[in-house]
Write a protein that holds these residues in place. Structure first.
Motif, PDB file in Angstrom:
ATOM      1  N   ARG A  15       0.810  -1.222   0.000  1.00 52.85           N
ATOM      2  CA  ARG A  15       0.000   0.000   0.000  1.00 52.85           C
ATOM      3  C   ARG A  15       0.839   1.266   0.000  1.00 52.85           C
ATOM      4  NH1 ARG A  15      -3.987  -1.061   4.959  1.00 52.85           N
ATOM      5  NH2 ARG A  15      -2.044  -1.937   5.778  1.00 52.85           N
ATOM      6  N   ALA A  16       2.154   1.128   0.253  1.00 52.65           N
ATOM      7  CA  ALA A  16       3.043   2.300   0.275  1.00 52.65           C
ATOM      8  C   ALA A  16       3.472   2.725  -1.120  1.00 52.65           C
ATOM      9  CB  ALA A  16       4.277   2.007   1.124  1.00 52.65           C
ATOM     10  N   THR A 207       2.027   3.751   6.087  1.00 55.29           N
ATOM     11  CA  THR A 207       1.203   2.813   5.332  1.00 55.29           C
ATOM     12  C   THR A 207       1.057   3.227   3.873  1.00 55.29           C
ATOM     13  OG1 THR A 207      -0.047   2.290   7.340  1.00 55.29           O
ATOM     14  CG2 THR A 207      -1.045   1.656   5.230  1.00 55.29           C
ATOM     15  N   TYR A 208       0.761   4.504   3.642  1.00 52.48           N
ATOM     16  CA  TYR A 208       0.516   5.009   2.295  1.00 52.48           C
ATOM     17  C   TYR A 208       1.644   5.937   1.846  1.00 52.48           C
ATOM     18  CZ  TYR A 208      -4.086   3.212   3.511  1.00 52.48           C
ATOM     19  OH  TYR A 208      -5.108   2.397   3.910  1.00 52.48           O
ATOM     20  N   ASP A 211       2.283   9.151   3.682  1.00 50.98           N
ATOM     21  CA  ASP A 211       2.781   9.069   5.054  1.00 50.98           C
ATOM     22  C   ASP A 211       4.272   9.382   5.139  1.00 50.98           C
ATOM     23  OD1 ASP A 211       0.266   8.321   5.895  1.00 50.98           O
ATOM     24  OD2 ASP A 211       0.705   6.172   5.842  1.00 50.98           O
TER      25      ASP A 211
END
Length: 382
Positions: A15-16, A207-208, A211
């Motif tokens: 998800r990163a 996470t993303y 971030d």
């Protein structure tokens, strides 16, 4: 209180966004994982096990280059299996020793969080740092309008989560409810008492992709710059060369001292130790100890730099001034800067070496000895 740590770094972090797994990416110039390892080392962890994949072992070595006190264990297909692999790797540790389980994707770990979790564990079976939910919560189910959910008594769980090793092993052995969301849940399901310790908003989980930009800003806000200064002087005596800032210079005299009497390195070592509150060079390498007779002073400087790294810090720049009538320093200044840059793993532009005289005044002016002063800036966690 002695403790061990297991850092879970086996996830793919899909998800990163594209690229390396998030634990190997950089935040403020350091791999995400390295932040946590340095924090645990600075807090005095007895043993650190990093659970990763076989593909991640090369990235792990690169991310933690220069650090000791850690070892790797194979990751599992789930987080819970990875945690159990890490616990198994700690079989040499006492069963009642606290183990802190931490997600590698939370880089901004502080000593205050570690100490708080360990303190709370004295009266609980497991502890997690957490923050009270401050935002209004909405439940939105498909095909239905959003409804408001009470946030009263709700907390945002973080890591590291702590329990004694035997407690964690027994709780995981008894777990039968599918994939747990965290370690505290496993201990809770086994009937253990779980306590909450104060969390930290800086301890966000990456996470993303967005971030990482936030973490870059937070990393700067969570660190402070500390300045140290050092001074050293040695008298001249019979000899054929002198060591200054790690460089041997042919000369008709040498500096007299217990080690190689490199006043430049001694002053710089003291400056670094002073910046991090670790005393002076004599505390770490006593001149009364024959072990250091004639020793090369670059090992003193490397030791000071390692102490900075163990505290999660970084040396920003150094500035050394040599005070003498002779030898002439300018022909050797570039070599000195290069040597210091090599020892401290700094870009050359962050290393300065200068020289001055006292206009024939004082012991340096009379040619009785040589002096050196140094200033260093060190960045450490706040």
């Amino acid at each position: 209180m002695t403790f061990s740590a297991v850092i879970v770094a086996a996830g793919s972090g899909s998800r990163a966004g594209p690229g390396q797994a998030k634990q190997w990416r950089s935040v403020a110039g350091k791999a995400v994982l390295r932040w946590s390892v340095e924090a645990f080392l600075a807090a005095g962890a007895s043993d650190i096990v990093i659970v990763t994949t076989q593909d991640g072992e090369k990235a792990l070595a690169d991310a933690l280059e220069g650090l000791s006190g850690w070892r790797a264990a194979p990751g599992g297909v789930t987080r819970a299996l990875s945690v159990q692999s890490g616990l198994a790797a700690l079989a040499n540790r006492p069963g009642n020793e606290p183990v802190l389980i931490h997600d590698a994707a939370r880089p901004l770990l502080t000593r205050a969080i570690i100490d708080g979790v360990l303190t709370a564990l004295e009266s609980a079976d497991a502890v997690l740092p957490a923050l009270p939910v401050a935002d209004t919560l909405k439940r939105a189910e498909p095909g239905r309008d959003p409804t408001t959910t009470s946030r009263e008594h709700l907390w945002r769980a973080q890591t590291p989560q702590a329990a004694r090793r035997d407690t964690l092993l027994a709780a995981y052995a008894a777990w039968v409810e599918g994939e747990p969301t965290d370690d505290a849940q496993v201990v809770e399901a086994a009937g253990g008492r779980v306590a909450i310790a104060p969390g930290d908003p800086l301890l966000m989980k990456l996470t993303y992709p967005e971030d990482f930009a936030m973490a870059e800003r937070l990393a700067g806000a969570a660190r402070i710059t500390r300045v140290g200064q050092g001074f050293d002087a040695h008298r001249w005596g019979p000899g054929e060369e002198v060591w200054l800032c790690g460089v041997a210079i042919k000369h008709d005299e040498t500096l007299i001292g217990h080690s190689d009497a490199d006043a430049g390195l001694h002053a710089l070592t003291d400056a670094i130790l002073g910046a991090i509150g670790e005393g002076d060079i004599g505390d770490h390498f006593p001149p009364t100890d024959p072990k250091w007779k004639g020793a090369a002073s670059d090992q003193f400087l490397r030791h000071a730099a390692e102490l900075v790294a163990a505290k999660g810090g970084a040396i920003v720049n150094v500035d050394v001034t040599l005070i003498c009538e002779r030898p002439k320093i300018k022909p050797h200044r570039l070599a000195m800067r290069q040597k210091l840059a090599e020892i401290l793993d700094l870009p050359l532009e962050r290393v300065s070496v200068k020289a001055t005289t006292t206009e024939k005044m004082g012991f340096t002016g009379r040619g009785e000895g040589l002096a050196a002063s140094a200033v260093v800036a060190v960045e450490t966690p706040a």
